[in-house]
Design an enzyme around this catalytic site. Structure first.
Site, mmCIF file in Angstrom:
data_model
loop_
_atom_site.group_PDB
_atom_site.id
_atom_site.type_symbol
_atom_site.label_atom_id
_atom_site.label_comp_id
_atom_site.label_asym_id
_atom_site.label_seq_id
_atom_site.Cartn_x
_atom_site.Cartn_y
_atom_site.Cartn_z
ATOM 1 N N ASN A 1 47.903 18.294 53.484
ATOM 2 C CA ASN A 1 47.037 18.767 52.407
ATOM 3 C C ASN A 1 46.632 20.214 52.724
ATOM 4 O O ASN A 1 46.002 20.472 53.757
ATOM 5 C CB ASN A 1 45.811 17.843 52.323
ATOM 6 N N HIS B 1 42.646 23.460 52.122
ATOM 7 C CA HIS B 1 41.739 24.315 52.911
ATOM 8 C C HIS B 1 42.255 25.726 53.096
ATOM 9 O O HIS B 1 41.470 26.643 53.365
ATOM 10 C CB HIS B 1 41.411 23.652 54.248
ATOM 11 N N HIS C 1 45.043 19.169 45.841
ATOM 12 C CA HIS C 1 44.078 18.558 44.920
ATOM 13 C C HIS C 1 43.673 19.622 43.901
ATOM 14 O O HIS C 1 43.004 20.595 44.247
ATOM 15 C CB HIS C 1 42.868 18.069 45.728
ATOM 16 N N ARG D 1 41.270 20.316 41.526
ATOM 17 C CA ARG D 1 39.968 19.806 41.080
ATOM 18 C C ARG D 1 39.612 20.384 39.720
ATOM 19 O O ARG D 1 40.020 21.490 39.375
ATOM 20 C CB ARG D 1 38.877 20.190 42.090
ATOM 21 N N ARG E 1 37.811 24.701 42.674
ATOM 22 C CA ARG E 1 37.139 25.398 43.772
ATOM 23 C C ARG E 1 38.116 25.891 44.841
ATOM 24 O O ARG E 1 37.787 26.789 45.599
ATOM 25 C CB ARG E 1 36.058 24.525 44.403
ATOM 26 N N GLU F 1 46.813 15.399 44.073
ATOM 27 C CA GLU F 1 45.585 14.599 44.008
ATOM 28 C C GLU F 1 44.824 15.048 42.772
ATOM 29 O O GLU F 1 44.714 16.246 42.509
ATOM 30 C CB GLU F 1 44.724 14.847 45.236
ATOM 31 N N THR G 1 36.334 14.667 48.850
ATOM 32 C CA THR G 1 36.364 13.362 48.178
ATOM 33 C C THR G 1 35.611 12.354 49.045
ATOM 34 O O THR G 1 36.011 12.097 50.167
ATOM 35 C CB THR G 1 37.823 12.915 47.986
ATOM 36 N N GLU H 1 46.422 4.475 48.832
ATOM 37 C CA GLU H 1 46.086 5.267 50.014
ATOM 38 C C GLU H 1 44.729 4.775 50.490
ATOM 39 O O GLU H 1 43.715 4.953 49.794
ATOM 40 C CB GLU H 1 46.054 6.765 49.678
ATOM 41 N N HIS I 1 42.338 10.750 54.998
ATOM 42 C CA HIS I 1 40.969 11.297 55.016
ATOM 43 C C HIS I 1 40.367 11.218 56.409
ATOM 44 O O HIS I 1 40.256 10.139 56.984
ATOM 45 C CB HIS I 1 40.033 10.624 54.017
HETATM 46 N N1 PXP Z 1 43.856 11.978 51.015
HETATM 47 C C1 PXP Z 1 43.037 12.162 49.955
HETATM 48 C C2 PXP Z 1 43.216 11.266 48.768
HETATM 49 C C3 PXP Z 1 42.064 13.177 49.955
HETATM 50 O O1 PXP Z 1 41.257 13.334 48.890
HETATM 51 C C4 PXP Z 1 41.973 14.033 51.075
HETATM 52 C C5 PXP Z 1 40.993 15.157 51.062
HETATM 53 O O2 PXP Z 1 41.345 16.078 50.080
HETATM 54 C C6 PXP Z 1 42.864 13.818 52.144
HETATM 55 C C7 PXP Z 1 43.774 12.773 52.102
HETATM 56 C C8 PXP Z 1 42.854 14.686 53.349
HETATM 57 O O3 PXP Z 1 41.633 14.546 54.027
HETATM 58 P P1 PXP Z 1 41.332 15.476 55.271
HETATM 59 O O4 PXP Z 1 41.267 16.884 54.760
HETATM 60 O O5 PXP Z 1 40.030 14.965 55.771
HETATM 61 O O6 PXP Z 1 42.465 15.286 56.235
#
Ligand code: PXP
Length: 243
Positions: free
Chosen positions: A7, A10, A43, A45, A49, A70, A101, A151, A191
């Site tokens: 992901n 960030h 994601h 959103r 953001r 996402e 999330t 997931e 997550h």
């Molecule tokens: N999976 C989903 C569905 C998420 O919403 C997120 C956060 O955007 C992640 C995985 C990744 O989480 P993390 O950034 O904490 O690894």
């Protein structure tokens, strides 16, 4: 092998801090791909953001690995998904006040609406995943609406301390076993996963995919993005899926 979705939200968060062009989200995605990631997760959103519409447009053009979008199950983003056709969408709850999330999607409470969204995705050749808390009733509801995967939200496990760690792992393991009852439903997790807490999750029976963002990008600041992806892949390679 359990597949890795990275992901890259960030990277976009850092870019949006100055509203400029750096760091380059597309370059980040391609470096993850080069390092062996199986999928790029973003994601989009509603408040935009971090990831912007132009990011997903460009990613759709340049990625060779799968793109996992996402998203909240709202008309605006559903229409974007139908047009761009990512490989998978992962439906998540979205709350404008949250930092990330926070909980899983209550599939059970919104079965009719989500069944409609899943059917629409299927009509466009897109697979649907449900981001759910590790609860059997949410797995049942996900199977009932025709989702392709669930997931499991690993945030509670990642935040647990002391005896709670085992408790949260047991919840995840019970759900992993339960998912096996639904042959059309693949098991994913994500997550709060890190290079340090990943191993017990990778041991979940039948796990096919993990999605990891914050830890990889945070470690990339110090060791570089490719190394941060590689060290996660090194963990996953130790756990071949059992079927
Ligand atoms: N999976 C989903 C569905 C998420 O919403 C997120 C956060 O955007 C992640 C995985 C990744 O989480 P993390 O950034 O904490 O690894």
């Amino acid at each position: 092998m359990i597949e890795l979705g990275v992901n890259i939200d960030h990277v976009a968060t850092l870019r949006e801090a100055r509203k400029g062009a750096a760091p380059d989200v597309i370059l980040a995605a391609k470096l993850c791909e080069l390092a062996g990631a199986h999928q790029i997760t973003v994601h989009l959103r509603q408040d935009r953001r971090h990831i912007q519409d132009r990011d997903i447009e460009q990613l759709r053009q340049v990625l060779q690995v799968r793109m996992n979008l996402e998203m909240a199950a709202v008309d605006e983003i559903v229409a974007i998904a139908h047009r761009l056709k990512p490989h998978t969408v992962c439906l998540v709850p979205e709350n404008r006040q949250e930092i990330t999330t926070e909980g899983g999607l209550d599939v059970e409470a919104q079965q009719d609406r989500l069944a409609e969204v899943v059917a629409g995705m299927h009509a466009h050749g897109i697979k649907s995943s449900m981001f759910i808390d590790p609860e059997p009733k949410q797995i049942e509801a996900s199977a009932a609406i025709g989702a392709d995967s669930v997931e499991l939200h690993t945030g509670a496990y990642a935040n647990a301390r002391g005896a709670d760690v085992q408790h949260e792992l047991q919840r995840l393991a019970k759900c992993a076993e339960y998912v096996r009852r639904f042959p059309g439903l693949a098991l994913h997790a994500g997550h709060g996963l890190t290079v340090r807490n990943l191993r017990p999750v990778a041991e979940l029976p039948g796990l096919r995919e993990v999605n990891i963002g914050h830890d990889i990008i945070a470690r990339a600041v110090f060791i570089g993005l490719e190394a941060a992806v590689q060290e996660i892949l090194d963990v996953l390679e130790m756990y071949a899926e059992e079927d």
